[in-house]
Design an enzyme around this catalytic site. Sequence first.
Site, PDB file in Angstrom:
ATOM      1  NE  ARG A 160      -3.198   0.447   3.093  1.00 56.77           N
ATOM      2  CZ  ARG A 160      -3.974   0.423   4.181  1.00 56.77           C
ATOM      3  NH1 ARG A 160      -4.739  -0.622   4.409  1.00 56.77           N
ATOM      4  NH2 ARG A 160      -3.980   1.432   5.017  1.00 56.77           N
ATOM      5  NE  ARG A 171      -1.799   4.056   7.916  1.00 56.96           N
ATOM      6  CZ  ARG A 171      -1.243   2.907   7.532  1.00 56.96           C
ATOM      7  NH1 ARG A 171      -0.051   2.908   6.947  1.00 56.96           N
ATOM      8  NH2 ARG A 171      -1.868   1.780   7.719  1.00 56.96           N
TER       9      ARG A 171
HETATM   10  P1  AP5 Z   1      -4.597  -5.596   8.448  1.00 61.75           P
HETATM   11  O1  AP5 Z   1      -5.737  -6.511   8.746  1.00 61.75           O
HETATM   12  O2  AP5 Z   1      -4.382  -5.156   7.071  1.00 61.75           O
HETATM   13  O3  AP5 Z   1      -4.610  -4.344   9.458  1.00 61.75           O
HETATM   14  P2  AP5 Z   1      -5.651  -3.175   9.643  1.00 61.75           P
HETATM   15  O4  AP5 Z   1      -5.940  -3.085  11.099  1.00 61.75           O
HETATM   16  O5  AP5 Z   1      -6.804  -3.341   8.715  1.00 61.75           O
HETATM   17  O6  AP5 Z   1      -4.720  -1.973   9.267  1.00 61.75           O
HETATM   18  P3  AP5 Z   1      -4.860  -0.777   8.246  1.00 61.75           P
HETATM   19  O7  AP5 Z   1      -3.467  -0.294   8.012  1.00 61.75           O
HETATM   20  O8  AP5 Z   1      -5.666  -1.129   7.069  1.00 61.75           O
HETATM   21  O9  AP5 Z   1      -5.606   0.235   9.153  1.00 61.75           O
HETATM   22  P4  AP5 Z   1      -5.653   1.735   8.961  1.00 61.75           P
HETATM   23  O10 AP5 Z   1      -6.630   2.093  10.027  1.00 61.75           O
HETATM   24  O11 AP5 Z   1      -4.334   2.397   8.999  1.00 61.75           O
HETATM   25  O12 AP5 Z   1      -6.134   1.906   7.458  1.00 61.75           O
HETATM   26  P5  AP5 Z   1      -7.551   2.168   6.759  1.00 61.75           P
HETATM   27  O13 AP5 Z   1      -7.609   1.348   5.566  1.00 61.75           O
HETATM   28  O14 AP5 Z   1      -8.656   2.115   7.743  1.00 61.75           O
HETATM   29  O15 AP5 Z   1      -3.268  -6.314   9.021  1.00 61.75           O
HETATM   30  C1  AP5 Z   1      -1.993  -5.722   8.851  1.00 61.75           C
HETATM   31  C2  AP5 Z   1      -0.968  -6.814   8.467  1.00 61.75           C
HETATM   32  O16 AP5 Z   1      -0.788  -7.711   9.565  1.00 61.75           O
HETATM   33  C3  AP5 Z   1      -1.395  -7.671   7.280  1.00 61.75           C
HETATM   34  O17 AP5 Z   1      -0.265  -7.945   6.503  1.00 61.75           O
HETATM   35  C4  AP5 Z   1      -1.928  -8.952   7.930  1.00 61.75           C
HETATM   36  O18 AP5 Z   1      -1.729 -10.071   7.084  1.00 61.75           O
HETATM   37  C5  AP5 Z   1      -1.093  -9.055   9.190  1.00 61.75           C
HETATM   38  N1  AP5 Z   1      -1.812  -9.650  10.306  1.00 61.75           N
HETATM   39  C6  AP5 Z   1      -3.133  -9.486  10.620  1.00 61.75           C
HETATM   40  N2  AP5 Z   1      -3.444 -10.172  11.743  1.00 61.75           N
HETATM   41  C7  AP5 Z   1      -2.286 -10.768  12.150  1.00 61.75           C
HETATM   42  C8  AP5 Z   1      -1.949 -11.629  13.261  1.00 61.75           C
HETATM   43  N3  AP5 Z   1      -2.866 -12.008  14.159  1.00 61.75           N
HETATM   44  N4  AP5 Z   1      -0.658 -12.043  13.382  1.00 61.75           N
HETATM   45  C9  AP5 Z   1       0.265 -11.667  12.468  1.00 61.75           C
HETATM   46  N5  AP5 Z   1       0.009 -10.874  11.409  1.00 61.75           N
HETATM   47  C10 AP5 Z   1      -1.255 -10.434  11.246  1.00 61.75           C
HETATM   48  O19 AP5 Z   1      -7.384   3.707   6.366  1.00 61.75           O
HETATM   49  C11 AP5 Z   1      -6.436   4.115   5.425  1.00 61.75           C
HETATM   50  C12 AP5 Z   1      -6.519   5.617   5.235  1.00 61.75           C
HETATM   51  O20 AP5 Z   1      -7.818   5.988   4.739  1.00 61.75           O
HETATM   52  C13 AP5 Z   1      -6.350   6.455   6.503  1.00 61.75           C
HETATM   53  O21 AP5 Z   1      -5.000   6.684   6.817  1.00 61.75           O
HETATM   54  C14 AP5 Z   1      -7.091   7.739   6.097  1.00 61.75           C
HETATM   55  O22 AP5 Z   1      -6.288   8.521   5.247  1.00 61.75           O
HETATM   56  C15 AP5 Z   1      -8.265   7.208   5.294  1.00 61.75           C
HETATM   57  N6  AP5 Z   1      -9.427   6.959   6.144  1.00 61.75           N
HETATM   58  C16 AP5 Z   1     -10.026   5.757   6.392  1.00 61.75           C
HETATM   59  N7  AP5 Z   1     -11.062   5.903   7.227  1.00 61.75           N
HETATM   60  C17 AP5 Z   1     -11.133   7.224   7.533  1.00 61.75           C
HETATM   61  C18 AP5 Z   1     -11.979   7.989   8.384  1.00 61.75           C
HETATM   62  N8  AP5 Z   1     -12.969   7.432   9.105  1.00 61.75           N
HETATM   63  N9  AP5 Z   1     -11.766   9.323   8.457  1.00 61.75           N
HETATM   64  C19 AP5 Z   1     -10.785   9.915   7.755  1.00 61.75           C
HETATM   65  N10 AP5 Z   1      -9.928   9.245   6.946  1.00 61.75           N
HETATM   66  C20 AP5 Z   1     -10.095   7.905   6.837  1.00 61.75           C
END
Ligand code: AP5
Length: 216
Positions: A160, A171
């Site tokens: 990403r 973040r």
């Molecule tokens: P993964 O499941 O991908 O983690 P995640 O918690 O979904 O992390 P994100 O980085 O997607 O969260 P985020 O909140 O930063 O991003 P979002 O998309 O919401 O797991 C991570 C990794 O670990 C993977 O490789 C997985 O395989 C591994 N893993 C998982 N579980 C594991 C385990 N048990 N053991 C080992 N490994 C494991 O947001 C992105 C952007 O969008 C934001 O920065 C912002 O710019 C915008 N945005 C989104 N929502 C809003 C909002 N409400 N308001 C304003 N901006 C927003």
Amino acid sequence: RRVILIGPPGAGKGTQTHTLATHLGVAHISTGDLFRRHVGGRTVLGERAQTFMVRGELVPNEITLATVRNRLAEGDAAGGFLLDGFPRTVEQAVFLQQLLRQSGTGIDAVLEMHVEEDEIVRRLAGRRTCRECGRSWHVEFDPPRAEGSCDACGGALAQRDDDREEAIRRRLDLYEQETRPLLDFFRERGLLVRIDARGPVAEVGERAISAVGTTD
Ligand code: AP5
Ligand code: ZN
């Protein structure tokens, strides 16, 4: 059921939402995925959102709230939803509560996925995300069967844009400043359940299901 999933970047929200939403029999809604789909489709909204996302900044409410309102108005959300990535600020939470109140509903539970920062960095560094379905994999912890291709849909995997060191740091900072106060907001309302999000994906999934998975 109307459930919210909160946790720092890399906590495993996206990894768990698919199984959890299926288990609950509700729509899975991720604001991050919605925005990434717009970015991929080069829509006007996507181009605006991308300028914030690549830097790890929050997308402005003017865009985010409308996106959520439209998505929640779709038919599949009427019977319940699992919200991943929204709300992220107290202001967004107040907006959501007001929106739900208008339809005579409310939030049933908020699940906090807790992990330490060193683990977060290892997870984000090895993450590979499917360009087609948005599912995340990990080169070491959750590898797909075929390298570079998504087990769920066969789509191509890529890193990403916001999984670069500077954006990750931003973040994490924003999570502490903007999102952590939300945990108190929901705790005071008796809605917060916290799970330990370390350990194998399947074990974390079981904890998540037993925390919020009742189907009543
Ligand atoms: P993964 O499941 O991908 O983690 P995640 O918690 O979904 O992390 P994100 O980085 O997607 O969260 P985020 O909140 O930063 O991003 P979002 O998309 O919401 O797991 C991570 C990794 O670990 C993977 O490789 C997985 O395989 C591994 N893993 C998982 N579980 C594991 C385990 N048990 N053991 C080992 N490994 C494991 O947001 C992105 C952007 O969008 C934001 O920065 C912002 O710019 C915008 N945005 C989104 N929502 C809003 C909002 N409400 N308001 C304003 N901006 C927003
Ligand atoms: Zn896929």
